[in-house]
Design a protein around this motif. Structure first.
Motif, short mmCIF file in Angstrom:
data_model
loop_
_atom_site.label_atom_id
_atom_site.label_comp_id
_atom_site.label_asym_id
_atom_site.label_seq_id
_atom_site.Cartn_x
_atom_site.Cartn_y
_atom_site.Cartn_z
N ILE A 1 0.86 -1.18 0.00
CA ILE A 1 0.00 0.00 0.00
C ILE A 1 0.89 1.23 0.00
O ILE A 1 1.78 1.38 0.84
CB ILE A 1 -0.95 0.01 1.21
N VAL A 2 0.66 2.12 -0.96
CA VAL A 2 1.44 3.34 -1.11
C VAL A 2 0.56 4.52 -0.68
O VAL A 2 -0.51 4.73 -1.28
CB VAL A 2 1.92 3.51 -2.57
N PRO A 3 0.97 5.29 0.33
CA PRO A 3 0.15 6.41 0.79
C PRO A 3 0.29 7.63 -0.13
O PRO A 3 1.39 8.14 -0.34
CB PRO A 3 0.70 6.70 2.18
N VAL A 4 -0.81 8.05 -0.72
CA VAL A 4 -0.81 9.19 -1.64
C VAL A 4 -1.87 10.21 -1.22
O VAL A 4 -2.84 9.87 -0.55
CB VAL A 4 -1.05 8.74 -3.11
N SER A 5 -1.66 11.45 -1.66
CA SER A 5 -2.62 12.52 -1.32
C SER A 5 -3.67 12.72 -2.41
O SER A 5 -4.76 13.19 -2.12
CB SER A 5 -1.87 13.83 -1.08
N ASP A 6 -3.34 12.38 -3.65
CA ASP A 6 -4.24 12.60 -4.77
C ASP A 6 -4.25 11.33 -5.61
O ASP A 6 -3.29 11.02 -6.31
CB ASP A 6 -3.74 13.80 -5.59
N VAL A 7 -5.33 10.59 -5.52
CA VAL A 7 -5.43 9.28 -6.17
C VAL A 7 -5.30 9.38 -7.69
O VAL A 7 -4.57 8.59 -8.31
CB VAL A 7 -6.75 8.58 -5.78
N ASP A 8 -5.95 10.32 -8.29
CA ASP A 8 -5.89 10.44 -9.75
C ASP A 8 -4.49 10.85 -10.22
O ASP A 8 -4.02 10.37 -11.25
CB ASP A 8 -6.96 11.39 -10.26
N GLY B 1 -5.27 4.63 -2.79
CA GLY B 1 -6.66 5.06 -2.95
C GLY B 1 -7.10 5.90 -1.79
O GLY B 1 -6.33 6.67 -1.23
N GLU B 2 -8.34 5.71 -1.41
CA GLU B 2 -8.92 6.42 -0.27
C GLU B 2 -9.38 5.41 0.76
O GLU B 2 -9.93 4.36 0.40
CB GLU B 2 -10.11 7.26 -0.73
N GLY B 3 -9.14 5.71 2.02
CA GLY B 3 -9.61 4.85 3.10
C GLY B 3 -8.81 3.56 3.26
O GLY B 3 -9.30 2.61 3.84
N LEU B 4 -7.57 3.54 2.75
CA LEU B 4 -6.78 2.30 2.78
C LEU B 4 -5.69 2.29 3.84
O LEU B 4 -5.24 1.23 4.25
CB LEU B 4 -6.13 2.06 1.41
N THR B 5 -5.21 3.46 4.23
CA THR B 5 -4.12 3.52 5.20
C THR B 5 -4.19 4.83 5.98
O THR B 5 -4.72 5.83 5.48
CB THR B 5 -2.74 3.41 4.49
N THR B 6 -3.66 4.79 7.18
CA THR B 6 -3.55 6.01 7.98
C THR B 6 -2.16 6.63 7.83
O THR B 6 -1.88 7.67 8.39
CB THR B 6 -3.82 5.73 9.47
N GLN B 7 -1.30 5.97 7.07
CA GLN B 7 0.05 6.47 6.84
C GLN B 7 -0.01 7.76 6.02
O GLN B 7 -0.77 7.85 5.05
CB GLN B 7 0.87 5.41 6.11
N ALA B 8 0.78 8.74 6.42
CA ALA B 8 0.77 10.03 5.72
C ALA B 8 1.35 9.89 4.31
O ALA B 8 2.30 9.14 4.09
CB ALA B 8 1.59 11.05 6.51
N PRO B 9 0.77 10.60 3.34
CA PRO B 9 1.28 10.56 1.97
C PRO B 9 2.76 10.93 1.92
O PRO B 9 3.21 11.83 2.63
CB PRO B 9 0.44 11.61 1.24
N GLY B 10 3.51 10.21 1.09
CA GLY B 10 4.92 10.50 0.90
C GLY B 10 5.85 9.95 1.96
O GLY B 10 7.03 10.26 1.96
N THR B 11 5.36 9.12 2.85
CA THR B 11 6.20 8.62 3.95
C THR B 11 6.73 7.21 3.73
O THR B 11 7.41 6.67 4.59
CB THR B 11 5.43 8.65 5.29
#
Length: 148
Positions: free
Chosen positions: A9-16, A57-67
């Motif tokens: 799972i890769v934490p991202v801020s903007d899925v698109d 995506g959305e709702g998949l991880t609580t990890q901050a984007p880019g970490t």
């Protein structure tokens, strides 16, 4: 019992934006894009030749984007891999090797610029980030160690 790494799972801020980067820019195979419900979306892509996929995506991880740092892609020719990524507009750092000759340290402090002097398998790296700053490494492996 075999255990295979299947998904990261890769934490991202903007899925698109991430879907465009990994799918359109890097050319990874889009396996799924499931908008399940408001606030829950699953996008899965797979790098060429890999048995492991990434999901974001959305709702998949609580990890901050880019970490997420240290994800690794194995390539047989790091120079060609860098050229291909650069051709797709991806900024790649390297090639480099670690000053110890072993796996790379975190950060850039112990990097020695250039290919491994003997171009030994497992000895040369390059790095890039996605739009959120998740860090990926390329490692050149031309001959696998026994049993791998």
């Amino acid at each position: 019992m075999d255990m295979k790494l299947e998904v990261v799972i890769v934490p991202v801020s903007d899925v698109d934006r991430a879907k465009h980067f990994y799918g359109e820019q890097l050319g990874w195979r889009l396996d799924a894009d499931f908008p399940i419900s408001d606030g829950y979306r699953i996008v899965q892509l797979t790098p060429p030749g890999s048995e492991c996929s990434i999901i974001f995506g959305e709702g998949l991880t609580t990890q901050a984007p880019g970490t997420l740092h240290g994800l690794q892609l194995t390539v047989t020719d790091i120079v060609k891999a860098q050229e291909e990524l650069a051709g797709h507009g991806v900024a790649v750092t390297g090639p480099f090797r670690d000053e110890t000759g072993a796996f790379h340290h975190a950060g850039a402090a112990h990097r020695v610029p250039g290919l491994h002097p003997e171009r030994a398998s497992y000895g040369t790296f390059a790095a890039f980030t996605d739009p959120d700053g998740n860090e990926w490494f390329l490692q050149e492996v031309t001959e696998r160690a026994p049993g791998r």
